[in-house]
Design a protein around this motif. Structure first.
Motif, PDB file in Angstrom:
ATOM      1  N   UNK A   1       0.843  -1.195   0.000  1.00  0.00           N
ATOM      2  CA  UNK A   1       0.000   0.000   0.000  1.00  0.00           C
ATOM      3  C   UNK A   1       0.877   1.244   0.000  1.00  0.00           C
ATOM      4  N   UNK A   2       0.390   2.297  -0.627  1.00  0.00           N
ATOM      5  CA  UNK A   2       1.200   3.519  -0.741  1.00  0.00           C
ATOM      6  C   UNK A   2       1.336   4.267   0.579  1.00  0.00           C
ATOM      7  N   UNK A   3       0.447   3.986   1.538  1.00  0.00           N
ATOM      8  CA  UNK A   3       0.565   4.622   2.851  1.00  0.00           C
ATOM      9  C   UNK A   3       1.419   3.791   3.810  1.00  0.00           C
ATOM     10  N   UNK A   4       1.854   2.612   3.334  1.00  0.00           N
ATOM     11  CA  UNK A   4       2.743   1.722   4.105  1.00  0.00           C
ATOM     12  C   UNK A   4       2.122   1.273   5.424  1.00  0.00           C
ATOM     13  N   UNK A   5       0.828   0.966   5.365  1.00  0.00           N
ATOM     14  CA  UNK A   5       0.083   0.486   6.522  1.00  0.00           C
ATOM     15  C   UNK A   5      -0.719  -0.731   6.095  1.00  0.00           C
ATOM     16  N   UNK A   6      -0.868  -1.698   6.999  1.00  0.00           N
ATOM     17  CA  UNK A   6      -1.733  -2.837   6.702  1.00  0.00           C
ATOM     18  C   UNK A   6      -1.224  -4.122   7.302  1.00  0.00           C
ATOM     19  N   UNK A   7      -2.120  -4.853   7.968  1.00  0.00           N
ATOM     20  CA  UNK A   7      -1.771  -6.147   8.539  1.00  0.00           C
ATOM     21  C   UNK A   7      -1.606  -7.206   7.458  1.00  0.00           C
ATOM     22  N   UNK A   8      -1.381  -8.448   7.857  1.00  0.00           N
ATOM     23  CA  UNK A   8      -1.063  -9.510   6.888  1.00  0.00           C
ATOM     24  C   UNK A   8      -2.276 -10.071   6.166  1.00  0.00           C
ATOM     25  N   UNK A   9      -2.031 -10.554   4.956  1.00  0.00           N
ATOM     26  CA  UNK A   9      -3.021 -11.347   4.232  1.00  0.00           C
ATOM     27  C   UNK A   9      -2.742 -12.805   4.548  1.00  0.00           C
ATOM     28  N   UNK A  10      -3.788 -13.585   4.800  1.00  0.00           N
ATOM     29  CA  UNK A  10      -3.579 -15.022   5.005  1.00  0.00           C
ATOM     30  C   UNK A  10      -2.800 -15.588   3.825  1.00  0.00           C
ATOM     31  N   UNK A  11      -3.290 -15.276   2.618  1.00  0.00           N
ATOM     32  CA  UNK A  11      -2.609 -15.681   1.388  1.00  0.00           C
ATOM     33  C   UNK A  11      -2.656 -14.511   0.419  1.00  0.00           C
ATOM     34  N   UNK A  12      -1.514 -14.144  -0.135  1.00  0.00           N
ATOM     35  CA  UNK A  12      -1.468 -13.120  -1.176  1.00  0.00           C
ATOM     36  C   UNK A  12      -1.059 -13.779  -2.486  1.00  0.00           C
ATOM     37  N   UNK A  13      -1.896 -13.619  -3.498  1.00  0.00           N
ATOM     38  CA  UNK A  13      -1.602 -14.160  -4.823  1.00  0.00           C
ATOM     39  C   UNK A  13      -1.357 -13.001  -5.786  1.00  0.00           C
ATOM     40  N   UNK A  14      -0.236 -13.055  -6.486  1.00  0.00           N
ATOM     41  CA  UNK A  14       0.039 -12.091  -7.548  1.00  0.00           C
ATOM     42  C   UNK A  14      -0.003 -12.881  -8.848  1.00  0.00           C
ATOM     43  N   UNK A  15      -1.173 -12.952  -9.487  1.00  0.00           N
ATOM     44  CA  UNK A  15      -1.357 -13.829 -10.644  1.00  0.00           C
ATOM     45  C   UNK A  15      -0.544 -13.381 -11.857  1.00  0.00           C
ATOM     46  N   UNK A  16      -0.112 -14.358 -12.645  1.00  0.00           N
ATOM     47  CA  UNK A  16       0.765 -14.057 -13.782  1.00  0.00           C
ATOM     48  C   UNK A  16       0.001 -13.631 -15.025  1.00  0.00           C
TER      49      UNK A  16
END
Length: 303
Positions: free
Chosen positions: A26-41
């Protein structure tokens, strides 16, 4: 969630990260964790990801480049799909442009300006993605996405894909159908632009970039405009008149450059930002009788 992770990796959908801090996205550099983060191809990888999500009945959320976004401190449960590399294509056919939802708005605006295509000059300096810009009908300098969008490919919550026309998007000020009536995310967008003098387009874009740098805290971690303008008033002006520029709660601070921006002055939490937003809303209501509604998107779990 182990089975979900295993299947996503077996399908080779792209990057699959566990307990990934969304402050990194995030551009504000705030945020807790995602259980799973997927960056699809690619878009097919999104289809495959959605099949796994539906099979296991897992919650899912989508994000773009993380601007105009506040992820709460406990993060996001389930799967977070981040549109980025792989879904950032640009295809130009005459005056028609097709762009992926993960494409940078700045990259798109710059690319088409070099081809002498006009219509996205207003977006010069806007840090978000095409998908996010369509979702919220991003705009500036008297124009917005609704002026140029032909149609958008939308992924809905049930996993279905559908092209929606400009009319079907139900655009209004910083709003589209995707925010409430038919929640979904934009995977691709088709824009109708206009051929004009290349030098004139580039000159206007530079003016818009310079204006943004001179009036907004672009060098600080922030999420963009926090409040919608309570027309005919302007949020930043009301906040400045109320003497709130520089006001700080924890690590969250009202920008001294522009009243409608909250910056991460160091170690800010989402709670700090939320508390500051509430304080601003209360102050403006008491002083001017104006209700301030947020423009920034808030997702995730509160601490």
């Amino acid at each position: 969630m182990d089975k979900v992770i295993q299947e996503l990796k077996e399908l080779e959908v792209g990057k699959v990260l566990e307990k990934e801090p969304l402050a990194n996205h995030t551009t504000i550099k705030i945020g807790g964790p995602a259980d799973i983060l997927v960056i699809p191809k690619n878009i097919q990888a999104i289809r495959d990801t959605m099949k796994v999500i539906k099979k296991h009945n897992v919650k899912w959320t989508a994000i773009g480049r993380g601007s105009n976004l506040l992820v709460l401190d406990e993060g996001i449960r389930g799967v977070v799909i981040k549109l980025g590399t792989g879904i950032d294509h640009i295809k130009i056919d005459g005056e028609t442009v097709r762009a992926g939802g993960g494409c940078s708005v700045v990259r798109l605006a710059t690319g088409i300006s070099k081809k002498g295509l006009s219509g996205l000059e207003f977006a010069a300096g806007i840090p978000g993605s095409v998908g996010g810009a369509v979702y919220m009908n991003a705009g500036a300098h008297g124009s917005d996405i609704s002026r140029i969008l032909v149609k958008a490919l939308i992924l809905f919550q049930d996993g279905t894909l559908e092209w929606l026309s400009n009319e079907e998007m139900l655009f209004s000020y910083r709003t589209s159908i995707l925010q409430n009536k038919r929640p979904g995310i934009c995977l691709e967008a088709v824009f109708q632009l206009e051929q004009k003098e290349r030098d004139i387009i580039i000159e206007q874009m530079q003016k818009n970039k310079d204006y943004r740098k001179e009036t907004q805290p672009v060098s600080n971690p922030c999420a963009g405009s926090i409040f919608r303008n309570p027309l005919p008033d302007h949020a930043g002006k009301l906040i400045e008149q109320a003497g709130l520029k520089g006001y700080q709660i924890g690590g969250a601070k009202v920008s001294e450059m522009h009243g409608n921006f909250i910056i991460n002055a160091g170690g800010a939490t989402a709670k700090d930002v939320l508390d500051l937003i509430t304080f601003i809303q209360k102050t403006i209501k008491e002083k001017y009788g104006v209700d301030m509604h947020t423009e920034v998107e808030m997702i995730g779990e509160k601490r």
